[in-house]
Write a protein that holds these residues in place. Structure first.
Motif, mmCIF file in Angstrom:
data_model
loop_
_atom_site.group_PDB
_atom_site.id
_atom_site.type_symbol
_atom_site.label_atom_id
_atom_site.label_comp_id
_atom_site.label_asym_id
_atom_site.label_seq_id
_atom_site.Cartn_x
_atom_site.Cartn_y
_atom_site.Cartn_z
ATOM 1 N N MET A 352 103.619 24.237 23.852
ATOM 2 C CA MET A 352 102.797 22.761 24.011
ATOM 3 C C MET A 352 101.291 22.891 23.918
ATOM 4 N N ILE A 353 100.777 23.943 24.485
ATOM 5 C CA ILE A 353 99.038 24.243 24.711
ATOM 6 C C ILE A 353 98.942 24.514 23.052
ATOM 7 N N GLU A 354 99.689 25.596 22.534
ATOM 8 C CA GLU A 354 99.145 25.985 21.027
ATOM 9 C C GLU A 354 99.324 24.724 20.118
ATOM 10 N N GLU A 355 100.572 23.813 20.359
ATOM 11 C CA GLU A 355 100.787 22.813 19.318
ATOM 12 C C GLU A 355 99.394 21.967 19.800
ATOM 13 N N ALA A 356 99.207 21.759 20.869
ATOM 14 C CA ALA A 356 97.955 20.735 21.283
ATOM 15 C C ALA A 356 96.841 21.155 20.540
ATOM 16 N N GLY A 357 96.829 22.417 20.347
ATOM 17 C CA GLY A 357 95.541 22.914 19.881
ATOM 18 C C GLY A 357 95.349 23.119 18.388
ATOM 19 N N TRP A 358 96.842 23.194 17.536
ATOM 20 C CA TRP A 358 96.939 22.814 16.479
ATOM 21 C C TRP A 358 96.571 21.579 15.964
ATOM 22 N N ALA A 359 97.207 20.646 16.707
ATOM 23 C CA ALA A 359 96.952 19.075 16.275
ATOM 24 C C ALA A 359 95.340 18.508 16.414
ATOM 25 N N SER A 360 94.766 19.471 17.369
ATOM 26 C CA SER A 360 93.356 19.184 17.547
ATOM 27 C C SER A 360 92.583 19.576 16.338
ATOM 28 N N ASP A 361 92.885 20.906 15.689
ATOM 29 C CA ASP A 361 92.572 21.459 14.637
ATOM 30 C C ASP A 361 92.470 20.576 13.316
ATOM 31 N N LEU A 362 93.790 19.839 13.296
ATOM 32 C CA LEU A 362 94.229 19.026 12.195
ATOM 33 C C LEU A 362 93.346 17.597 12.266
ATOM 34 N N MET A 363 93.162 17.378 13.528
ATOM 35 C CA MET A 363 92.133 15.986 13.544
ATOM 36 C C MET A 363 90.882 16.357 13.024
ATOM 37 N N GLU A 364 90.581 17.594 13.479
ATOM 38 C CA GLU A 364 88.921 18.035 13.012
ATOM 39 C C GLU A 364 88.802 18.184 11.377
ATOM 40 N N ASP A 365 89.955 18.571 10.896
ATOM 41 C CA ASP A 365 90.033 18.650 9.465
ATOM 42 C C ASP A 365 90.275 17.387 8.417
ATOM 43 N N GLU A 366 91.100 16.739 9.206
ATOM 44 C CA GLU A 366 91.572 15.442 8.316
ATOM 45 C C GLU A 366 91.720 14.048 8.990
ATOM 46 N N GLY A 367 91.508 14.310 10.375
ATOM 47 C CA GLY A 367 91.621 12.684 10.917
ATOM 48 C C GLY A 367 90.319 12.261 11.584
ATOM 49 N N LYS A 368 89.061 12.787 11.098
ATOM 50 C CA LYS A 368 87.955 12.205 11.599
ATOM 51 C C LYS A 368 87.954 10.639 11.544
ATOM 52 N N ASP A 369 88.331 10.189 10.187
ATOM 53 C CA ASP A 369 88.121 8.891 9.909
ATOM 54 C C ASP A 369 89.198 7.920 10.744
ATOM 55 N N LEU A 370 89.957 8.347 11.325
ATOM 56 C CA LEU A 370 91.099 7.353 11.801
ATOM 57 C C LEU A 370 90.383 6.476 13.037
ATOM 58 N N PRO A 371 90.661 5.353 13.104
ATOM 59 C CA PRO A 371 89.979 4.542 13.950
ATOM 60 C C PRO A 371 90.282 5.033 15.323
ATOM 61 N N SER A 372 91.230 5.667 15.757
ATOM 62 C CA SER A 372 91.752 6.104 17.208
ATOM 63 C C SER A 372 91.459 7.620 17.153
ATOM 64 N N ALA A 373 90.458 8.169 16.372
ATOM 65 C CA ALA A 373 90.145 9.831 16.475
ATOM 66 C C ALA A 373 89.906 10.071 17.779
ATOM 67 N N ALA A 374 88.911 9.383 18.311
ATOM 68 C CA ALA A 374 88.362 9.673 19.602
ATOM 69 C C ALA A 374 89.601 9.775 20.826
ATOM 70 N N GLU A 375 90.280 8.617 20.807
ATOM 71 C CA GLU A 375 91.517 8.566 21.986
ATOM 72 C C GLU A 375 92.321 9.745 21.500
ATOM 73 N N ILE A 376 92.818 9.804 20.235
ATOM 74 C CA ILE A 376 93.640 11.162 19.960
ATOM 75 C C ILE A 376 93.028 12.285 20.353
#
Length: 571
Positions: A352-376
């Motif tokens: 779960m910790i690794e997946e959370a880190g991976w999802a956080s990396d994806l957000m850094e690369d591809e999800g910066k423009d999402l409206p709820s990026a800060a909340e995610i």
């Protein structure tokens, strides 16, 4: 068992019991009676002798006190001329010298002429020119070179007594008088305290108190002897007798003459208090005799049932042992189950910790423009934080479950100290104790039993926290290398340990805690564990400053550490 056999066995049991009781108790009663009578006589004589010796010694001390003060006044009189004595400045200088030597025992000095008028005075009162012509102490000093008066209030309206020394004859006769502090004199008498009811006082030849009695009830004491008591023949002048008050309480009264027989030192103590130790001993002895007799009777009665009772006890012990074994097995199963659950939970939590880190990396690369990026990002950080918390909990649970192994292992001292501090944090907060850690992260690992080392550190930390309750304080823990050894220091700001106790602090069963609060084995066990590890433990303490425990443990060489790891992997 056949009824006839049971009846015969009971009859035989009673015959044996009666024989044992008769043969055993009769000599016991006769010998006990003789010993009891001799003990009472000897103890009473020792009590009377002790009281007589105490009173005689204090009477000698009081006589010495009075004689010393009289000698000092006589010395002033002999070394001073007529003109010097009537000079207030000279008299004041003499008073200050006496007070420097003896303290405030001498209150003032005065010079009185043959007619009783004070012609010179030094002291805190306005008594210059005072008329003592009708004062009892002045009248009693006529025709005498030196005298000590009774205690009286006089012009100053406070108890005191006068030491007077005459100089000259006829109309040129001068009387140097010194006032003695009543409280200082009273303390000589009040020091005679034995037991709870013992008290002493001084009366003059007319029966007037010369020192303060213990309380107003002392006025009711009747000194008329009820019966004379034996006293040591080696102590002359001391009288011992029994007297009573209006309430019917009986007192042991010891009196001795002082001041040449003008006064009498009297000590009184209730008979029940004076012989309380003897009474307790008699009661204990009687209880022992009764218990002994009861034991003899009981032994004779129950001897025929001893085997059955023994079998019953064995069965009960076996049943209790079975219950304990079942309980031990249940706890062991629970421990294994908890360890298994913790191990199983640890794996998905890590994923779960690794997946959370991976999802956080994806957000850094591809999800910066999402409206709820800060909340995610916040949610992912929370998932990672709580996952690490779960991992820490399961890690501690696994460590606890595995601490049944007492074999030595490589231990990182700084990390180990943090674990111990974490275990004690709640108790420290409740006691208002703050931790201060100074840990050398670069120090090498040591080889020791983690269970035993944890027991030592927890014991020292808990002792320090308890010492600082409830005011709180600071608990400092440090570790590092000194002279090739690992050194752990536990220091508190508690009340400290008296120097007289430091030498015994590691002795078994020695404790300064109240009864029921400590067994006195904690530090002794710590001492044994550290020495078994090949180390040393020392203590430094100062009352009012705090206490420091210093643990020194050997650090194995790199080759020894390698061999230890190989053996652990082989096991």
């Amino acid at each position: 068992m056949h009824p006839d056999q049971k009846s015969n066995y009971d009859r035989l049991s009673w015959n044996i019991a009666l024989t044992v009781i008769t043969v055993s108790l009769m000599p016991l009663i006769l010998v006990g009676g003789v010993i009891f009578h001799q003990f009472r006589s000897i103890y009473r004589e020792k009590v009377y002798a002790h009281l007589a010796e105490v009173v005689d010694k204090h009477a000698a001390n009081i006589n010495t006190f009075l004689q010393d003060k009289l000698t000092e006044v006589q010395y002033i009189s002999r070394t001073s001329t007529h003109d010097q004595l009537v000079d207030p400045v000279y008299l004041d200088r003499a008073l200050r010298g006496m007070q420097q030597q003896y303290g405030r025992i001498f209150v003032d000095l005065g010079v009185v002429d043959a007619e009783g008028r004070q012609v010179s005075y030094a002291g805190p009162f306005s008594l210059a020119g005072a008329d003592y012509s009708q004062a009892d102490w002045f009248l009693g000093s006529k025709g005498r070179n030196a005298s000590i008066s009774d205690v009286f209030s006089g012009l100053r309206q406070s108890p005191h007594f006068i030491i007077s020394v005459a100089q000259g004859e006829g109309e040129s006769r001068l009387l140097l008088r010194a006032t003695i502090d009543f409280l200082a004199f009273s303390y000589l008498v009040q020091d005679i305290r034995i037991g709870e009811t013992g008290f002493a006082y001084i009366v003059n030849s007319r029966g007037v108190y010369q020192t303060r009695p213990k309380d107003e009830r002392n006025q009711d004491l009747d000194l008329t002897p009820l019966r004379q008591l034996p006293r040591p023949t080696t102590i002359a002048g001391v009288s011992i007798y029994e007297s009573s008050d209006r309430d019917g309480d009986t007192y042991v009264t010891v009196s001795a003459p002082i001041k040449g027989g003008d006064w009498e030192l009297i000590y009184q103590q209730k008979v029940s208090d004076a012989f309380s130790a003897m009474t307790r001993t008699e009661l204990v002895t009687l209880a022992i005799f009764l218990l002994g007799g009861f034991g003899i009777v009981s032994m004779a009665v129950i001897v025929s049932r001893k085997l059955v009772d023994r079998c019953r006890v064995i069965d009960q012990e076996a049943e209790l042992m079975n219950k304990q074994m079942v309980e031990t097995g249940r706890l062991a199963a629970i421990g294994e189950l908890a360890a298994g659950i913790a191990h199983e939970i640890n794996n998905p939590v890590a994923i779960m910790i690794e997946e959370a880190g991976w999802a956080s990396d994806l957000m850094e690369d591809e999800g910066k423009d999402l409206p709820s990026a800060a909340e995610i990002h916040r949610a992912l950080n929370q998932v990672a934080s709580q996952g690490r918390r779960c991992k820490d909990i399961t890690h501690k649970l696994l460590s606890f479950a595995r601490q049944t192994d007492s074999r030595s292992s490589d231990i990182s001292v700084p990390a180990f100290i943090r674990e111990v501090v974490e275990l004690s944090m709640q108790q420290a907060r409740f006691a208002q104790v703050d931790f201060a850690l100074d840990l050398d992260e670069s120090m090498p690992e040591i080889s020791a039993s983690s269970t035993e080392l944890q027991q030592v550190l927890l014991n020292l930390v808990n002792n320090a926290i308890q010492a600082m309750e409830p005011e709180g304080g600071k608990l400092s823990i440090s570790c590092g290398m000194q002279e090739g050894q690992a050194v752990i220091t536990v220091e508190d700001t508690g009340p400290g340990i008296p120097a007289a106790n430091l030498a015994r602090i590691f002795d078994p069963f020695f404790t300064t805690k109240p009864v029921g609060k400590g067994s006195g084995l904690g530090l002794s066990i710590c001492f044994g564990i550290i020495h078994q590890m090949g180390g040393e433990i020392e203590v430094e303490s100062a009352v009012g400053v705090g206490t420091r425990f210093i643990i020194r443990l050997p650090v194995p060489s790199p080759s020894m550490q390698h061999e230890t790891r190989q053996e652990m992997r082989h096991d």
